[in-house]
Design a protein around this motif. Structure first.
Motif, PDB file in Angstrom:
ATOM      1  N   ALA A  98       0.826  -1.213   0.000  1.00 41.59           N
ATOM      2  CA  ALA A  98       0.000   0.000   0.000  1.00 41.59           C
ATOM      3  C   ALA A  98       0.864   1.269   0.000  1.00 41.59           C
ATOM      4  O   ALA A  98       0.607   2.213  -0.756  1.00 41.59           O
ATOM      5  CB  ALA A  98      -0.939  -0.013   1.200  1.00 41.59           C
ATOM      6  N   LYS A  99       1.902   1.290   0.826  1.00 39.91           N
ATOM      7  CA  LYS A  99       2.789   2.461   0.893  1.00 39.91           C
ATOM      8  C   LYS A  99       3.505   2.692  -0.433  1.00 39.91           C
ATOM      9  O   LYS A  99       3.850   3.827  -0.769  1.00 39.91           O
ATOM     10  CB  LYS A  99       3.829   2.266   1.997  1.00 39.91           C
ATOM     11  N   SER A 100       3.768   1.615  -1.155  1.00 39.84           N
ATOM     12  CA  SER A 100       4.509   1.716  -2.413  1.00 39.84           C
ATOM     13  C   SER A 100       3.609   2.035  -3.599  1.00 39.84           C
ATOM     14  O   SER A 100       4.062   2.011  -4.740  1.00 39.84           O
ATOM     15  CB  SER A 100       5.269   0.410  -2.672  1.00 39.84           C
ATOM     16  N   GLY A 101       2.347   2.332  -3.318  1.00 40.81           N
ATOM     17  CA  GLY A 101       1.450   2.774  -4.377  1.00 40.81           C
ATOM     18  C   GLY A 101       0.695   1.676  -5.082  1.00 40.81           C
ATOM     19  O   GLY A 101       0.055   1.935  -6.111  1.00 40.81           O
ATOM     20  N   TYR A 102       0.770   0.453  -4.573  1.00 36.07           N
ATOM     21  CA  TYR A 102       0.012  -0.621  -5.203  1.00 36.07           C
ATOM     22  C   TYR A 102      -1.446  -0.511  -4.779  1.00 36.07           C
ATOM     23  O   TYR A 102      -1.776  -0.497  -3.592  1.00 36.07           O
ATOM     24  CB  TYR A 102       0.622  -1.990  -4.869  1.00 36.07           C
ATOM     25  N   TYR A 112      -5.152 -13.800   6.259  1.00 31.90           N
ATOM     26  CA  TYR A 112      -4.873 -12.373   6.256  1.00 31.90           C
ATOM     27  C   TYR A 112      -5.963 -11.546   6.934  1.00 31.90           C
ATOM     28  O   TYR A 112      -5.866 -10.311   6.976  1.00 31.90           O
ATOM     29  CB  TYR A 112      -4.699 -11.871   4.819  1.00 31.90           C
ATOM     30  N   ALA A 113      -6.998 -12.170   7.463  1.00 34.94           N
ATOM     31  CA  ALA A 113      -8.136 -11.413   7.988  1.00 34.94           C
ATOM     32  C   ALA A 113      -7.728 -10.434   9.087  1.00 34.94           C
ATOM     33  O   ALA A 113      -8.086  -9.250   9.053  1.00 34.94           O
ATOM     34  CB  ALA A 113      -9.209 -12.367   8.486  1.00 34.94           C
ATOM     35  N   THR A 114      -6.993 -10.897  10.079  1.00 33.81           N
ATOM     36  CA  THR A 114      -6.584 -10.026  11.179  1.00 33.81           C
ATOM     37  C   THR A 114      -5.705  -8.888  10.686  1.00 33.81           C
ATOM     38  O   THR A 114      -5.905  -7.710  11.037  1.00 33.81           O
ATOM     39  CB  THR A 114      -5.836 -10.827  12.260  1.00 33.81           C
ATOM     40  N   ALA A 115      -4.740  -9.223   9.839  1.00 33.69           N
ATOM     41  CA  ALA A 115      -3.813  -8.209   9.318  1.00 33.69           C
ATOM     42  C   ALA A 115      -4.543  -7.173   8.473  1.00 33.69           C
ATOM     43  O   ALA A 115      -4.346  -5.958   8.643  1.00 33.69           O
ATOM     44  CB  ALA A 115      -2.716  -8.886   8.505  1.00 33.69           C
ATOM     45  N   ALA A 120      -6.426  -2.035   6.352  1.00 33.11           N
ATOM     46  CA  ALA A 120      -7.389  -1.368   5.469  1.00 33.11           C
ATOM     47  C   ALA A 120      -7.844   0.000   5.982  1.00 33.11           C
ATOM     48  O   ALA A 120      -7.911   0.962   5.191  1.00 33.11           O
ATOM     49  CB  ALA A 120      -8.587  -2.290   5.219  1.00 33.11           C
ATOM     50  N   PRO A 121      -8.154   0.159   7.274  1.00 34.11           N
ATOM     51  CA  PRO A 121      -8.589   1.484   7.746  1.00 34.11           C
ATOM     52  C   PRO A 121      -7.500   2.549   7.645  1.00 34.11           C
ATOM     53  O   PRO A 121      -7.798   3.747   7.565  1.00 34.11           O
ATOM     54  CB  PRO A 121      -8.968   1.233   9.212  1.00 34.11           C
ATOM     55  N   LYS A 122      -6.234   2.140   7.640  1.00 37.97           N
ATOM     56  CA  LYS A 122      -5.123   3.088   7.568  1.00 37.97           C
ATOM     57  C   LYS A 122      -4.884   3.594   6.146  1.00 37.97           C
ATOM     58  O   LYS A 122      -4.216   4.607   5.940  1.00 37.97           O
ATOM     59  CB  LYS A 122      -3.840   2.438   8.098  1.00 37.97           C
ATOM     60  N   TYR A 123      -5.433   2.873   5.159  1.00 38.26           N
ATOM     61  CA  TYR A 123      -5.249   3.233   3.753  1.00 38.26           C
ATOM     62  C   TYR A 123      -6.614   3.282   3.070  1.00 38.26           C
ATOM     63  O   TYR A 123      -6.923   2.462   2.205  1.00 38.26           O
ATOM     64  CB  TYR A 123      -4.317   2.236   3.057  1.00 38.26           C
ATOM     65  N   PRO A 124      -7.450   4.240   3.439  1.00 36.64           N
ATOM     66  CA  PRO A 124      -8.837   4.268   2.946  1.00 36.64           C
ATOM     67  C   PRO A 124      -8.962   4.462   1.442  1.00 36.64           C
ATOM     68  O   PRO A 124     -10.008   4.131   0.864  1.00 36.64           O
ATOM     69  CB  PRO A 124      -9.463   5.440   3.718  1.00 36.64           C
ATOM     70  N   ASN A 125      -7.924   4.979   0.797  1.00 34.69           N
ATOM     71  CA  ASN A 125      -7.982   5.192  -0.647  1.00 34.69           C
ATOM     72  C   ASN A 125      -7.466   4.003  -1.446  1.00 34.69           C
ATOM     73  O   ASN A 125      -7.481   4.021  -2.675  1.00 34.69           O
ATOM     74  CB  ASN A 125      -7.201   6.454  -1.021  1.00 34.69           C
ATOM     75  N   THR A 126      -6.992   2.993  -0.751  1.00 37.03           N
ATOM     76  CA  THR A 126      -6.534   1.775  -1.418  1.00 37.03           C
ATOM     77  C   THR A 126      -7.656   0.745  -1.398  1.00 37.03           C
ATOM     78  O   THR A 126      -8.286   0.521  -0.369  1.00 37.03           O
ATOM     79  CB  THR A 126      -5.301   1.200  -0.699  1.00 37.03           C
ATOM     80  N   LYS A 127      -7.897   0.131  -2.534  1.00 32.82           N
ATOM     81  CA  LYS A 127      -8.895  -0.933  -2.628  1.00 32.82           C
ATOM     82  C   LYS A 127      -8.216  -2.265  -2.340  1.00 32.82           C
ATOM     83  O   LYS A 127      -7.210  -2.608  -2.970  1.00 32.82           O
ATOM     84  CB  LYS A 127      -9.531  -0.969  -4.018  1.00 32.82           C
ATOM     85  N   ASN A 134     -14.927 -12.858   5.065  1.00 35.38           N
ATOM     86  CA  ASN A 134     -15.837 -11.709   4.984  1.00 35.38           C
ATOM     87  C   ASN A 134     -16.102 -11.112   6.364  1.00 35.38           C
ATOM     88  O   ASN A 134     -17.211 -10.691   6.676  1.00 35.38           O
ATOM     89  CB  ASN A 134     -17.151 -12.091   4.296  1.00 35.38           C
ATOM     90  N   THR A 135     -15.055 -11.079   7.188  1.00 37.67           N
ATOM     91  CA  THR A 135     -15.212 -10.598   8.556  1.00 37.67           C
ATOM     92  C   THR A 135     -14.731  -9.158   8.767  1.00 37.67           C
ATOM     93  O   THR A 135     -14.912  -8.609   9.860  1.00 37.67           O
ATOM     94  CB  THR A 135     -14.433 -11.505   9.534  1.00 37.67           C
ATOM     95  N   ILE A 136     -14.153  -8.545   7.764  1.00 35.73           N
ATOM     96  CA  ILE A 136     -13.477  -7.266   7.983  1.00 35.73           C
ATOM     97  C   ILE A 136     -14.442  -6.076   7.988  1.00 35.73           C
ATOM     98  O   ILE A 136     -14.333  -5.174   8.802  1.00 35.73           O
ATOM     99  CB  ILE A 136     -12.357  -7.066   6.950  1.00 35.73           C
ATOM    100  N   GLN A 137     -15.385  -6.051   7.052  1.00 33.08           N
ATOM    101  CA  GLN A 137     -16.424  -5.014   7.049  1.00 33.08           C
ATOM    102  C   GLN A 137     -15.859  -3.595   6.996  1.00 33.08           C
ATOM    103  O   GLN A 137     -16.193  -2.742   7.801  1.00 33.08           O
ATOM    104  CB  GLN A 137     -17.331  -5.170   8.278  1.00 33.08           C
ATOM    105  N   GLN A 138     -15.002  -3.358   6.020  1.00 38.32           N
ATOM    106  CA  GLN A 138     -14.478  -2.022   5.765  1.00 38.32           C
ATOM    107  C   GLN A 138     -14.934  -1.567   4.372  1.00 38.32           C
ATOM    108  O   GLN A 138     -15.071  -2.388   3.459  1.00 38.32           O
ATOM    109  CB  GLN A 138     -12.949  -2.013   5.828  1.00 38.32           C
TER     110      GLN A 138
END
Length: 347
Positions: A98-102, A112-115, A120-127, A134-138
């Motif tokens: 995410a930091k590298s622009g991907y 990867y669910a916990t991670a 995801a909340p820290k990078y709201p503009n990244t899809k 389906n537990t993340i709900q972001q």
């Protein structure tokens, strides 16, 4: 031409940070309209346990990434999981992308669910997309989910029709609710054909030990034991461990059913004759469709489900001499599932 997608050069710092891993990014341009409608897309993907080369789950994801690179002409980067890694390792991997622009970034597997729930909340503009959870709900997370029990039902029916001994087997990598879906569908499909069939069921490991997805030696030992005890068809849902089970099948000259990818395609010449079919879980389709939807601006948050009905699940027909005329029965069962006449169990 795909509208609204244009690739720009990768920043030198991102290249240096990620140069040690993955398939690297060729820069190319998909066509597209005027300047304001264009945006940058670079696609990141983080593998599950077993990694690229497992000839199964991760390789299906890699096939989707290859299609993204070849057909959409996008920069891509894939990163491997580490042996015995923690959630913090997964967090660092996703954040590095995410930091590298991907953007978008695909997390392959429910591990990867916990991670992803933290990243995801820290990078709201990244899809982001995650496979099998389906537990993340972001609002920026898409859940790529599959009806594994449907394809497993079909290969269970195939196993029962093919068996001469009335005994078949199921090898699961790790006894999780996800892999129990494979087992449940397989058992139900087999019993649809032969209610009296004997089904040997074993798992390589139990959570939190996920080594069952990357232990070919144990996969081989368990499958060999099943063949020794009379099974003549074994279905293996165990990632990289399935390669060992296939070795056992070839050695015993008995039937093997693969999973996720078409494992006849990657089997050795000595193994190919014993790969009866594979349950196809089209993670490749899911990855490609997700990336394309981000570029098209049609991406949706939350659950996106893949099943027999939308070709996200199927069974392989690469070894027609092994399947013979049973495809008529299997295709009939497939249509009954699609129509809702048959509902394979999930547990």
């Amino acid at each position: 031409m795909r509208r609204g997608v244009k690739i720009v050069a990768v920043a030198a710092s991102a290249v240096m940070a990620l140069s040690a891993a993955g398939c690297g990014g060729k820069k190319a341009t998909t066509g597209g309209g005027g300047g304001d409608g264009k945006k940058t897309l670079k696609v990141g993907l983080a593998y599950d346990v077993g990694g690229r080369g497992d000839k199964s789950f991760n390789d299906a994801a890699y096939a989707g990434l290859q299609k993204v690179q070849q057909e959409l002409k996008l920069d891509v980067k894939d990163l491997e999981a580490k042996e015995g890694e923690s959630d913090n390792d997964k967090i660092q991997r996703l954040e590095l992308l995410a930091k590298s622009g991907y953007n978008p970034v695909v997390a392959v597997g429910f591990v990867y669910a916990t991670a992803l729930g933290k990243v995801a909340p820290k990078y709201p503009n990244t899809k982001f997309a995650i496979v099998d959870d389906n537990t993340i709900q972001q609002p920026n997370v898409t859940d790529l989910l599959f009806a594994e029990q449907e394809g497993s039902y079909l290969v269970g029916a195939a196993a029962a029709k093919k068996s001469q001994t009335g005994s078949i087997g199921f090898v699961g990598g790790v006894q999780t609710p996800l892999i129990k879906k494979f087992e449940a569908g397989y058992v139900a499909g087999a019993k649809k054909i032969n209610p009296k069939i004997k089904i040997q069921i074993k798992y390589i490991s139990q959570p939190p030990d996920f080594s069952g997805f990357k232990d070919p030696a144990k996969g081989k030992t368990i499958a060999q034991g099943m063949y020794d005890q009379g099974a003549d068809v074994v279905y293996v849902a165990a990632g990289l461990s399935g390669s060992g089970s296939l070795e056992a099948a070839a050695s015993a000259k008995k039937w093997f059913i693969g999973v996720d990818s078409d494992q006849w395609q990657t089997a050795s010449a000595a193994e190919k004759p014993y790969v009866m079919t594979s349950m196809l879980k089209r993670v490749d389709t899911a990855v490609f469709n997700f990336v394309k939807s981000v570029g098209d601006g049609t991406v949706q948050k939350g659950d996106v489900r893949f099943s027999l009905k939308n070709d996200g699940i199927d069974y392989a027909t690469s070894n027609p001499s092994a399947l013979g005329d049973m495809t008529t029965t299997l295709n009939d069962l497939k249509q009954q599932i699609i129509s809702g006449k048959i509902t394979p169990p999930e547990k």
